[in-house]
Every structure is written in structure tokens, then in C-alpha cells.
Design a protein around this motif. Structure first.
Motif, short mmCIF file in Angstrom:
data_model
loop_
_atom_site.label_atom_id
_atom_site.label_comp_id
_atom_site.label_asym_id
_atom_site.label_seq_id
_atom_site.Cartn_x
_atom_site.Cartn_y
_atom_site.Cartn_z
N SER A 74 0.83 -1.20 0.00
CA SER A 74 0.00 0.00 0.00
C SER A 74 0.87 1.26 0.00
CB SER A 74 -0.92 -0.01 1.22
OG SER A 74 -1.66 1.17 1.33
N PHE A 75 1.91 1.25 0.79
CA PHE A 75 2.86 2.37 0.86
C PHE A 75 3.50 2.59 -0.50
CE2 PHE A 75 7.26 3.65 2.61
CZ PHE A 75 6.97 4.99 2.54
N ARG A 76 3.93 1.51 -1.13
CA ARG A 76 4.56 1.60 -2.45
C ARG A 76 3.60 2.18 -3.48
NH1 ARG A 76 4.42 -2.21 -6.64
NH2 ARG A 76 6.09 -1.98 -8.20
N ARG A 77 2.37 1.68 -3.49
CA ARG A 77 1.39 2.17 -4.47
C ARG A 77 1.13 3.67 -4.29
NH1 ARG A 77 -1.33 -2.73 -3.28
NH2 ARG A 77 -2.69 -1.62 -1.84
N ALA A 78 1.05 4.10 -3.03
CA ALA A 78 0.78 5.52 -2.76
C ALA A 78 1.89 6.40 -3.32
CB ALA A 78 0.64 5.74 -1.25
N TYR B 111 2.45 9.28 -7.72
CA TYR B 111 2.87 10.63 -8.05
C TYR B 111 4.31 10.63 -8.57
CZ TYR B 111 -1.29 12.33 -5.79
OH TYR B 111 -2.61 12.58 -5.46
N ARG B 112 4.55 11.44 -9.56
CA ARG B 112 5.90 11.58 -10.09
C ARG B 112 6.83 12.00 -8.96
NH1 ARG B 112 7.56 15.63 -15.11
NH2 ARG B 112 9.82 15.30 -15.01
N ASP B 113 7.95 11.29 -8.82
CA ASP B 113 8.93 11.57 -7.77
C ASP B 113 8.33 11.44 -6.37
OD1 ASP B 113 10.95 12.08 -9.63
OD2 ASP B 113 10.50 14.21 -9.73
N GLY B 114 7.29 10.61 -6.24
CA GLY B 114 6.68 10.43 -4.92
C GLY B 114 7.66 9.91 -3.89
N GLY B 115 8.58 9.06 -4.32
CA GLY B 115 9.59 8.54 -3.40
C GLY B 115 10.50 9.63 -2.88
N ARG B 116 10.90 10.53 -3.76
CA ARG B 116 11.78 11.62 -3.34
C ARG B 116 11.04 12.64 -2.49
NH1 ARG B 116 14.65 14.04 -8.35
NH2 ARG B 116 15.63 15.30 -6.70
N VAL B 117 9.75 12.80 -2.72
CA VAL B 117 8.96 13.68 -1.84
C VAL B 117 8.97 13.12 -0.42
CG1 VAL B 117 6.63 14.50 -1.32
CG2 VAL B 117 7.48 14.60 -3.67
N HIS B 118 8.81 11.81 -0.31
CA HIS B 118 8.74 11.20 1.02
C HIS B 118 10.10 11.15 1.72
CE1 HIS B 118 7.06 8.62 4.16
NE2 HIS B 118 8.20 7.94 4.10
N ARG C 247 12.26 1.63 4.67
CA ARG C 247 13.39 2.10 3.86
C ARG C 247 13.56 1.23 2.62
NH1 ARG C 247 17.74 3.85 8.61
NH2 ARG C 247 16.58 5.71 9.25
N TYR C 248 13.31 -0.06 2.75
CA TYR C 248 13.38 -0.94 1.58
C TYR C 248 12.35 -0.51 0.55
CZ TYR C 248 12.37 -4.94 -1.37
OH TYR C 248 12.12 -5.74 -2.46
N THR C 249 11.13 -0.30 0.99
CA THR C 249 10.06 0.09 0.07
C THR C 249 10.35 1.44 -0.58
OG1 THR C 249 8.46 -1.13 1.43
CG2 THR C 249 7.57 0.48 -0.15
N LEU C 250 10.79 2.39 0.22
CA LEU C 250 11.12 3.71 -0.31
C LEU C 250 12.24 3.62 -1.34
CD1 LEU C 250 10.83 6.79 -0.31
CD2 LEU C 250 12.39 6.85 1.66
N GLY C 251 13.27 2.85 -1.03
CA GLY C 251 14.38 2.69 -1.96
C GLY C 251 13.94 2.08 -3.28
#
Length: 204
Positions: A84-88, A92-99, A138-142
Motif C-alpha cells: 500500500s505504501f509503495r502504491r501511494a 505521483y511523479r517523484d513520490g519517493g523523493r517527496v517522502h 526504507r526498503y520500500t522507499l528505496g
């Protein structure tokens, strides 16, 4: 024209999808909202504060499996939660970098407590539980940041280089054929199933 926080964040997320996080600026956002930049600083003291709010909104909109439910198996919940975290973030474009680098919201402490309680009830210490939660986050974000980074334009050189190495050639073909989501799932299960060994009875 007056703007409120909700409209600013909503427009900022739309702008993020159009230009990406590197080009996102309060100047562009003010132009889009047809206001002067100081009007934004009334609500957000810095771009960092705006990004924190954007991150919170991304999670509110897309991270649906945030709370464990009564009777949830801890492994099943952690896997569902990470997906769910990954899908969220991918929505959005660059959603990982926003988080990345955002501070935990004090209002989310009850949610964190519920995650910890689920793992403590399963037999972990609070210290082990937070180690597992941070590792998964951190794994998911990476993985998300990797997925949202543009791939190199030239892959043929690597394909040629592995031809002389049968195991590397086989492994690379497997990676290319399965894709990001399959590898995310493999890593996710590896972490969660590995953590289950913490709870296994120790052999004498």
C-alpha cells in the motif's frame, strides 16, 4: 485571490506530476495559483514545509492499508502495508523523493503504536519491532525511488558484457524478464520471512 492550505497542496501535487520535484518551486506554484509568493509563505514557511504537507497528502490519498485490523496476522499485514505504501508513492511523479527525509508526523504516533503492538503481541520486543518497521519502510522507499528514476538509455553494453559469464547472463535475463514489481515482492517476503526467524524456538 486568497488560497488555503488544501488548495496549495493540491495544486502543488498537480505541478509535481507535470514538472517533477527538481523543477517544483514556490515561484511556479504561485504563478499557477495566481498569487504572489508571500501568500504561500503565510501557510508554509519554507519549501521543505510544503513538501512535508505534500507527502502527508500523498499518504492520505493512497496509503489505504495503514492500520492493522483485529485478528491480522503480522506477516500478512506487513506485506499488505508495504504494498500500500509503495502504491501511494508510485501514484505521483517523484513520490519517493517527496517522502524521503520527511519527519514523522506526531499525529501518526497512534498508528506506529498499533504496528508495534501487533509485533510485540507476536513475540518481538519493541526494539526488534521498530528495527523491522524501519527496514521495511526504507526498503520500500528505496525500491520506489529506483523505479521512478529514468533507466539508462543504453543497455546493450551490459547485455554484451554478460555473454561470457553464464550465471550473470542467466541472472540478468531473469531480472529483465520479471521487472520491478516481482523483485519488490521477492525482497519484501525475504525481509518479513527472515524476521519470523527471530520468533523461532532456539535449538539447544
Amino acid at each position: 485571490m486568497k488560497v488555503d492550505r488544501a488548495r496549495i497542496v493540491d495544486e502543488a501535487l498537480k505541478l509535481l506530476n507535470e514538472v517533477g520535484i527538481d523543477a517544483l518551486s514556490t515561484r511556479l506554484l504561485a504563478e499557477r495559483l495566481d498569487v504572489r509568493q508571500p501568500a504561500l509563505y503565510w501557510h508554509f514557511k519554507s519549501k521543505r514545509a510544503l513538501i512535508e504537507a505534500m507527502n502527508a497528502e500523498i499518504l492520505i490519498r493512497g496509503h489505504k492499508d495503514r492500520w492493522p485490523q483485529a485478528g491480522d496476522d503480522w506477516q500478512d499485514f506487513l506485506i499488505k502495508n508495504a504494498r500500500s505504501f509503495r502504491r501511494a508513492l508510485l501514484a505521483y511523479r517523484d513520490g519517493g523523493r517527496v517522502h524521503a527525509g520527511t519527519e514523522g508526523d506526531p499525529q501518526d504516533v497512534a498508528n506506529v503504536e498499533s504496528h508495534l503492538q501487533l509485533l510485540v503481541d507476536a513475540g518481538m520486543t519493541a526494539e526488534r519491532a521498530i528495527e523491522l518497521l524501519v527496514s521495511l519502510g526504507r526498503y520500500t522507499l528505496g525500491c520506489v525511488i529506483e523505479e521512478q528514476t529514468e533507466p539508462p538509455p543504453e543497455r546493450a553494453a551490459l547485455d554484451r558484457a554478460v555473454e561470457a559469464f553464464p550465471l550473470a547472463r542467466q541472472a540478468l535475463a531473469h531480472y529483465r524478464n520479471n521487472g520491478q514489481e516481482a523483485f519488490f515482492e521477492t525482497g519484501l517476503r525475504t525481509i518479513v520471512e527472515g524476521a519470523a526467524l527471530w520468533l523461532a524456538p532456539k535449538r539447544s
